[in-house]
Design a protein around this motif. Structure first.
Motif, short mmCIF file in Angstrom:
data_model
loop_
_atom_site.label_atom_id
_atom_site.label_comp_id
_atom_site.label_asym_id
_atom_site.label_seq_id
_atom_site.Cartn_x
_atom_site.Cartn_y
_atom_site.Cartn_z
N ALA A 1 5.96 6.52 1.19
CA ALA A 1 6.20 5.27 1.87
C ALA A 1 5.24 4.20 1.34
N VAL A 2 5.71 3.00 1.72
CA VAL A 2 5.10 1.86 1.49
C VAL A 2 4.64 1.12 2.57
N VAL A 3 3.66 0.57 2.99
CA VAL A 3 3.20 -0.38 4.10
C VAL A 3 2.77 -1.64 3.53
N LYS A 4 2.81 -2.88 4.32
CA LYS A 4 2.34 -3.98 3.67
C LYS A 4 1.49 -4.76 4.82
N VAL A 5 0.40 -5.19 4.46
CA VAL A 5 -0.76 -6.02 5.11
C VAL A 5 -0.45 -7.42 4.71
N ILE B 1 0.84 -1.25 -0.05
CA ILE B 1 0.04 0.02 -0.05
C ILE B 1 0.84 1.37 -0.07
N LEU B 2 0.62 2.13 -0.93
CA LEU B 2 1.35 3.48 -0.98
C LEU B 2 0.65 4.49 -0.28
N THR B 3 1.50 5.24 0.35
CA THR B 3 0.92 6.47 1.15
C THR B 3 2.17 7.35 1.47
N ASN B 4 1.67 8.62 2.22
CA ASN B 4 2.86 9.49 2.32
C ASN B 4 3.84 8.94 3.70
N ASN B 5 4.83 9.52 3.47
CA ASN B 5 5.85 9.18 4.81
C ASN B 5 5.38 9.87 5.96
N HIS B 6 4.90 11.21 5.55
CA HIS B 6 4.37 11.96 7.19
C HIS B 6 3.15 11.17 7.80
#
Length: 469
Positions: A231-235, A191-196
């Protein structure tokens, strides 16, 4: 019954149903209907006019019912037993009316007839039993679902297709709690999002992701970059993910319609729309300025689609339903900082990281956990107040401002040079120079417009690369 005397005609009669009524004259009729020449009767098909007692339009007697609309023309007969030689009675004079009054009356009559017709049709539809009165009334209803059609590019169609690929991120850590938005990149759970958005939980904390259907899962940071504010996070353990398509942001034009999706002020699933109001906006967000690691630089798309705190990391979509930007910052009225975390609301100035840049950085974050920034290999004087970006006299800790052997040195840059454009795009500040170079990848060639001693130069430079934080 007949008592031997000739039957006396009524004061007014209707024409027979098998005889068409005479055509209405072009001028306005008299008050009680059209008249015709004395001594004639209406012609029937295949027959010629024959002499008849003189006719003239006269008012109907008070006891007779008035003509009803739609029943045809009413002819009034003159009394045949009047003394011989008496002329036909003229019609009663019509009250004087101005042209405006006559037109208004005619319009009113037509409106009344149309209303009567509509009422009759509605009444027939309500009865539904051939005209009988069943004693009940059934009100008309719009068919269930209506047409079910929305035009291609309509906001409703875009939202319906995109919402399953948008998630809402809840972050707790470092004494901070907040929300943001994310874009599903693939079926593996990236999942792509903002670093902040995720920065408070970078070292310790908790990140949870809520999908459009209401399912919530824990997430971990795959990689983040402060300079790009991405930022990229993963579920894990979630099936049936609906990734969104990253479009071509270089094809975006000013005036193109766009749709933004996010969770402003924790209101998940909010859809807003607007246009691209500008391109290539050099935006510096976060921190208090300068080139510190907490400052993000973006060559942003500007939109008037309402974006508020909580929209950060969400998609900005084109009319084809493709992501052409990652919503990241706003210019707010309260403090003018431009940071999305500000409590100020939208004033129609929102900024998104172009999808071309976001795609490149996201791939690097997934593959390597960090992104590689293009660099010139010089130190820029951020205190310079003139137009352009000036190369500083010295670098950090007294090192040379132009890195020996670096891209800038190879291109011929010197301390005191003022860069005014990158590939023709204007540069007004040191931040602008950083933002403009972020549009490129390491190894790409750019043309720098430079002022040196009052002379304008053009230098070719091959960008280097450095890992970002």
């Amino acid at each position: 019954m007949n008592d031997g005397k000739p039957a006396r005609p009524r004061w007014w009669t209707r024409p027979r149903k098998d005889r068409p009524a005479p055509a209405a004259p072009h001028t306005a009729p008299p008050a009680h209907g059209p008249s015709r020449a004395p001594g004639t009767t209406p012609a029937s098909p295949g027959r010629s006019n024959v002499p008849a007692p003189p006719y003239a339009p006269v008012p109907p007697p008070p006891h007779d019912p008035p003509p009803q609309p739609g029943t045809g023309t009413v002819w009034h007969r003159y009394d045949p037993w009047a003394p011989p030689g008496q002329a036909a009675l003229p019609p009663p004079p019509a009250p004087a009316r101005g042209p405006g009054r006559r037109r208004l009356l005619t319009g009113a009559v037509l409106l009344a007839l149309a209303a009567g017709l509509a009422g009759g049709l509605t009444g027939a539809a309500l009865r539904g039993d051939g005209g009988g009165d069943s004693g009940t009334v059934s009100l008309p209803q719009i068919p269930t679902g209506g047409s079910g059609q929305t035009a291609p590019g309509a906001v409703a169609r875009i939202a319906a297709a995109a919402l399953p690929g948008v998630v809402y991120i809840h972050v707790k850590g470092d004494g901070v709690e907040g929300t943001g938005t994310g874009i599903v990149l693939d079926t593996a759970g990236h999942i792509l999002t903002n670093n902040h958005v995720v920065a408070p939980a970078a070292t310790s904390g908790d990140i949870s992701v809520t999908f459009n259907g209401g399912v919530t899962r824990k997430a971990a940071i795959t990689g983040r970059d402060t300079g790009y504010d991405l930022a990229v996070v993963k579920v894990d353990g979630v099936s049936g993910l609906r990734p969104l398509t990253l479009g071509d942001s270089s094809a975006v034009r000013i005036g193109d319609p766009v749709v933004a999706i996010g969770a402003p002020y924790d209101l998940e699933g909010t859809v807003t729309s607007g246009i691209i109001s500008a391109k290539d906006r050099a935006i510096t967000a976060g921190g208090e300025g300068g080139a510190g690691s907490d400052v993000s630089y973006m060559d942003a798309l500007q939109t008037d689609a309402p974006i508020n705190p909580g929209n950060s990391g969400g998609p900005l979509m084109n009319a084809r339903g493709q992501v052409i930007g990652v919503n990241s910052a706003i210019r707010s009225a309260d403090d003018g900082s431009g940071a999305d975390g500000s409590q100020g609301g939208s004033i129609g100035l929102g900024f998104a990281i172009p999808s071309d840049e976001a795609r490149r950085v996201a791939q690097q974050l997934i593959d390597h956990g960090h992104a590689v920034h293009p660099v010139i290999g010089v130190t820029v004087d951020m205190r310079y107040t003139g137009d352009g970006a000036r190369i500083a006299a010295t670098g950090p800790s007294g090192a040379p401002a132009v890195t020996p052997g670096g891209p800038g040195a190879a291109a011929g840059l010197k301390s005191g040079d003022v860069v005014t454009a990158v590939d023709g795009k204007p540069v007004h500040t040191g931040e602008d120079l950083i933002v403009r170079t972020r549009d490129y990848r390491p190894g790409e060639r750019v043309a720098l417009t430079v002022l040196r001693g009052g002379h304008r130069l053009t230098l070719d430079l091959v960008l280097g690369g450095a890992s970002g934080g």
